[in-house]
Enzyme design. Structure first.
Site, PDB file in Angstrom:
ATOM      1  N   LYS A   1      -2.166 111.110 -83.567  1.00 55.24           N
ATOM      2  CA  LYS A   1      -2.241 111.910 -82.347  1.00 55.24           C
ATOM      3  C   LYS A   1      -2.721 111.069 -81.178  1.00 55.24           C
ATOM      4  O   LYS A   1      -2.195 111.143 -80.079  1.00 55.24           O
ATOM      5  CB  LYS A   1      -3.189 113.099 -82.581  1.00 55.24           C
TER       6      LYS A   1
ATOM      7  N   ASN B   1     -13.046 101.137 -85.773  1.00 58.36           N
ATOM      8  CA  ASN B   1     -11.785 101.556 -85.129  1.00 58.36           C
ATOM      9  C   ASN B   1     -11.322 100.398 -84.265  1.00 58.36           C
ATOM     10  O   ASN B   1     -12.140  99.789 -83.578  1.00 58.36           O
ATOM     11  CB  ASN B   1     -12.010 102.748 -84.195  1.00 58.36           C
ATOM     12  N   GLY B   2     -10.026 100.167 -84.223  1.00 59.14           N
ATOM     13  CA  GLY B   2      -9.511  99.103 -83.357  1.00 59.14           C
ATOM     14  C   GLY B   2      -8.907  97.975 -84.173  1.00 59.14           C
ATOM     15  O   GLY B   2      -8.623  98.139 -85.370  1.00 59.14           O
TER      16      GLY B   2
ATOM     17  N   CYS C   1      -7.570 106.028 -86.122  1.00 64.03           N
ATOM     18  CA  CYS C   1      -8.808 105.997 -86.899  1.00 64.03           C
ATOM     19  C   CYS C   1      -9.909 106.816 -86.238  1.00 64.03           C
ATOM     20  O   CYS C   1      -9.952 106.930 -85.014  1.00 64.03           O
ATOM     21  CB  CYS C   1      -9.302 104.574 -87.029  1.00 64.03           C
TER      22      CYS C   1
ATOM     23  N   GLU D   1      12.572 113.776 -73.662  1.00 62.32           N
ATOM     24  CA  GLU D   1      11.482 114.448 -74.364  1.00 62.32           C
ATOM     25  C   GLU D   1      12.036 115.209 -75.584  1.00 62.32           C
ATOM     26  O   GLU D   1      11.431 115.204 -76.655  1.00 62.32           O
ATOM     27  CB  GLU D   1      10.752 115.387 -73.396  1.00 62.32           C
TER      28      GLU D   1
ATOM     29  N   LYS E   1      10.892 114.541 -79.384  1.00 57.48           N
ATOM     30  CA  LYS E   1      10.368 115.586 -80.270  1.00 57.48           C
ATOM     31  C   LYS E   1      11.157 115.602 -81.574  1.00 57.48           C
ATOM     32  O   LYS E   1      10.583 115.690 -82.655  1.00 57.48           O
ATOM     33  CB  LYS E   1      10.476 116.980 -79.624  1.00 57.48           C
TER      34      LYS E   1
ATOM     35  N   GLU F   1      10.420 112.504 -83.753  1.00 56.20           N
ATOM     36  CA  GLU F   1       9.035 112.517 -84.243  1.00 56.20           C
ATOM     37  C   GLU F   1       8.847 113.411 -85.461  1.00 56.20           C
ATOM     38  O   GLU F   1       8.221 113.012 -86.424  1.00 56.20           O
ATOM     39  CB  GLU F   1       8.141 113.111 -83.132  1.00 56.20           C
TER      40      GLU F   1
ATOM     41  N   TRP G   1      -6.159 104.730 -90.115  1.00 60.62           N
ATOM     42  CA  TRP G   1      -4.708 104.703 -89.865  1.00 60.62           C
ATOM     43  C   TRP G   1      -4.328 103.237 -89.988  1.00 60.62           C
ATOM     44  O   TRP G   1      -4.726 102.418 -89.163  1.00 60.62           O
ATOM     45  CB  TRP G   1      -4.429 105.238 -88.455  1.00 60.62           C
TER      46      TRP G   1
ATOM     47  N   HIS H   1      29.437 104.403 -70.134  1.00 63.89           N
ATOM     48  CA  HIS H   1      28.995 103.002 -70.156  1.00 63.89           C
ATOM     49  C   HIS H   1      28.541 102.570 -71.543  1.00 63.89           C
ATOM     50  O   HIS H   1      27.824 101.586 -71.671  1.00 63.89           O
ATOM     51  CB  HIS H   1      27.879 102.802 -69.124  1.00 63.89           C
TER      52      HIS H   1
ATOM     53  N   ARG I   1      -6.309 113.514 -85.286  1.00 66.45           N
ATOM     54  CA  ARG I   1      -5.947 112.266 -84.617  1.00 66.45           C
ATOM     55  C   ARG I   1      -4.939 111.451 -85.412  1.00 66.45           C
ATOM     56  O   ARG I   1      -4.324 110.540 -84.872  1.00 66.45           O
ATOM     57  CB  ARG I   1      -7.210 111.404 -84.411  1.00 66.45           C
TER      58      ARG I   1
HETATM   59  C1  AGP Z   1       4.047 112.925 -78.143  1.00 63.12           C
HETATM   60  O1  AGP Z   1       4.733 113.874 -78.881  1.00 63.12           O
HETATM   61  C2  AGP Z   1       3.656 111.755 -78.867  1.00 63.12           C
HETATM   62  N1  AGP Z   1       2.899 112.047 -80.013  1.00 63.12           N
HETATM   63  C3  AGP Z   1       3.209 110.526 -78.078  1.00 63.12           C
HETATM   64  O2  AGP Z   1       4.358 110.022 -77.500  1.00 63.12           O
HETATM   65  C4  AGP Z   1       2.119 110.687 -76.988  1.00 63.12           C
HETATM   66  O3  AGP Z   1       2.607 111.428 -75.935  1.00 63.12           O
HETATM   67  C5  AGP Z   1       1.690 109.285 -76.533  1.00 63.12           C
HETATM   68  O4  AGP Z   1       1.093 108.619 -77.600  1.00 63.12           O
HETATM   69  C6  AGP Z   1       0.752 109.303 -75.347  1.00 63.12           C
HETATM   70  O5  AGP Z   1      -0.410 110.000 -75.626  1.00 63.12           O
HETATM   71  P1  AGP Z   1      -1.411 110.447 -74.474  1.00 63.12           P
HETATM   72  O6  AGP Z   1      -0.698 111.447 -73.637  1.00 63.12           O
HETATM   73  O7  AGP Z   1      -2.574 111.013 -75.206  1.00 63.12           O
HETATM   74  O8  AGP Z   1      -1.746 109.217 -73.693  1.00 63.12           O
END
Ligand code: AGP
Length: 613
Positions: A608, A99-100, A2, A485, A489, A492, A75, A508, A27
């Protein structure tokens, strides 16, 4: 997540509020709204599900005016994605954007219900509006006084802006666990959850501290702390580099693509003035930190998501290069367990945004727990994490708009590797190893440029993934977090379920998954683990799996029907392979998402900046 913008001015502010919301779009959000009070004292509210653009279109059809107003991108947390749930929320003359999360909103609603209040929405925010209205009716007072009285009843996190239609010269706000900043303008004052929203109108900012209550008119700013005492907060001048034009992606189709290709440049920015005469220098560190770092015997890293992965890579570096034990933990776990603080332990909080709720909460609970010090590694210099840590190192990735973090990750890795060497310098590291790692770091921008040359090959491969539901990523050593990672990606932005394993774990359990429909992406470099990885690949092939190998030219793999090789150049310095091998993972996810036609920059359900738990 938000975002909030508020403005009180002598001029009309509706267009400014909409423009502010656009600047907060990166965001992540799913609906947007604004409310203003016009010169006749009439409250106008407009809300829409979807993009700010949709709200802007609506504002053309139903023009909205006013010299005071609040706007919000939501959001969804409590309540579905509907116009009724979009902010601002209203209780008669009281208008609120928030927000929150108010955790005890149901309990509060039950009490308010008995007093005759009925919520139109399913949100926790509407409760705040009713609570303020009830307090005003019962005991009166300014909004600031009312906030001071109701704050003890609110459990959770909040950045709240409140407007009273009957006193439409004042915006009142407070925050706890969710940032707010005042932007000081000309004959106007502004509020926002992120100064980026205010860039075109303000260069002087006042960052609100936890629990502060503020009251702004077009020409005055008053601040009280959580005890109701009048306080002064410093005004800081920020000429935040407006280095992105929200409208423009340049020649690129997506921000994520732009950000992938910016990596050589921004790594150069991160290195600038930090390598002098063959040594790592951090000009932002004063002398005092050297003494402190010389004592460090343990490192505790806390982070979320992609930042957690960069922390994981650095564990290999800290332990291999400077022999300092390092633990890395996900912030949402760390903050709720009874952790043990190791002797002479340095706390490192890693975050691109510096506003991630769990990471920030973890930093806050570690205060006075016995860590030597806290160090934030962050991309946003005015973020809460930077302001609340003892020391900070900034990565210089520039603003990252794509929800999927790319350039921030490789920059975090670069700064972490430099930090390892910096600590090594203090602790008397072998000078040959030191020089060879520093040399390798300086080669990074060139190496990354070279990796871009394989983009076409990756784009061709991506078509093989269009009908895939699952994928497996494998790596060993410091490339295991890169497999994680890569998997993150892919899931996501392409919505393909992807898992990462340390290749030694195959037998395993995950081997049971192998069949021709699950592509296995293997990241392998020519190091002491190459032969182990070759055996793992054989195990997959023997079970009819399809393997995509990302490795150096001369690693000894041969293409066949079920082996695709994506060769990188030869003889790359082992220590920097995690950074270099990240690039093909980013490109692979990007191109698969491209063929799957997903919303690459704003993948579904994600934000974001994860500012709530
Ligand atoms: C990364 O691609 C993600 N969108 C997410 O995992 C992000 O890295 C995570 O929310 C942490 O964010 P920050 O680095 O701003 O703390």
């Amino acid at each position: 997540m938000c975002g909030i913008v508020g403005a009180v001015s002598k001029r009309d502010i509706a267009q400014f509020l909409l423009a502010g919301l656009r600047r907060l779009e990166y965001r992540g959000y799913d609906s947007a709204g604004l409310a203003t009070v016009d010169s006749k004292g009439k409250l106008n509210r407009l809300r829409r599900v979807g993009k700010v653009e949709v709200l802007m279109e609506a504002a053309k059809k139903y023009p909205i005016q006013g010299h005071i107003g609040i706007a919000h991108t939501r959001w969804a947390t409590h309540g579905k994605l509907t116009e009724i749930n979009a902010h601002p929320h209203i209780s008669e003359n009281i208008v609120v954007a928030h927000n929150g999360i108010i955790e005890n909103y149901k309990f509060l609603y039950e009490r308010l219900y008995r007093k005759g209040y009925r919520c139109m929405s399913e949100t926790d925010t509407e409760i705040i509006a009713h609570l303020v209205h009830w307090e005003q009716k019962q005991r009166g007072g300014t909004l600031a006084e009312i906030i001071l009285r109701i704050i003890p009843q609110l459990y959770g996190t909040y950045g709240i802006i409140i407007m009273d239609v009957h006193n439409s010269n004042v915006l009142t706000a407070t925050c706890s666990g969710s940032p707010l900043v005042i932007g000081c303008g000309m004959d106007a004052n502004f509020l926002a959850s992120d100064p980026i929203a205010l860039l075109p109108v303000a260069h002087r900012f006042v960052f609100i501290e936890e629990g502060d209550i503020i009251e702004v008119t077009h020409c005055t700013i008053k601040i009280w702390n959580k005890f109701g005492q009048s306080v002064n907060r410093p005004e800081v001048e920020y000429f935040i580099k407006d280095d992105y034009d929200i409208e423009s992606k340049g020649p690129y189709q997506h921000y994520m693509q732009k950000e992938i290709f910016e990596q050589p440049k921004v790594i150069k920015d991160t290195l600038k003035n930090r390598i002098i005469n063959g040594a790592i220098i951090f000009p932002e560190f004063g002398q005092s930190i050297n003494k402190l770092l010389s004592k460090v015997k343990h490192i505790q890293i806390i982070a979320c998501g992609t930042s957690y992965h960069s922390g994981m890579v650095s564990k290999y570096w800290f332990e291999e290069l400077v022999r300092i034990p390092c633990d890395v933990e996900i912030a949402s776990e760390f903050r709720y367990r009874k952790f043990v603080v190791r002797k002479d332990s340095l706390l490192i909080v890693l975050s691109q945004s510096g506003e991630t709720a769990d990471t920030l909460a973890a930093l806050r609970i570690t205060k006075n727990m016995g860590y030597l010090s806290s160090l934030a590694i962050c991309n946003v210099d005015y973020s809460s994490l930077v302001r609340e840590s003892d020391f900070c190192l900034l990565i210089k990735a520039g603003i990252e708009i794509g929800v999927a973090s790319t350039k921030a990750f490789t920059n975090q890795l670069t700064v972490l590797l430099m930090l390892v060497i910096y600590i090594g310098q203090i602790k008397g590291m072998n000078s040959k190893i030191q020089s060879s790692v520093i040399h390798a770091i300086t080669l990074l921008p060139d190496y990354i440029e070279q990796v871009f040359s394989i983009e076409k090959g990756i784009a061709n491969l991506s078509k093989n993934f269009i009908d895939k539901q699952h994928a497996l990523f494998l790596g060993r050593g410091s490339l295991y977090p890169i497999a994680m990672e890569g998997a993150l990606k892919l899931k996501e932005i392409s919505y393909i379920h992807a898992e990462a394993y340390a290749a030694g774990e195959l037998k395993h359990g995950p081997l049971a998954l192998i069949n021709m429909n699950i592509p296995v992406i293997v990241i392998v470099t020519k190091n002491n683990l190459l032969d182990k990885m070759k055996s793992n690949i054989e195990e997959i092939l023997a079970r009819g799996g399809n393997v995509y190998i990302f490795s150096e030219y001369n690693s000894g793999f041969i293409e066949s029907d079920n082996i695709k090789i994506i060769p990188l150049f030869e003889n790359i310095e082992t220590i920097i392979t995690p950074i270099v091998y990240t690039i093909p993972m980013q490109l692979l996810a990007y191109h698969i998402a491209l063929v799957k036609k997903t919303d690459i920059d704003k993948p579904r359900n994600l934000a974001k900046s994860v500012t709530v738990e």
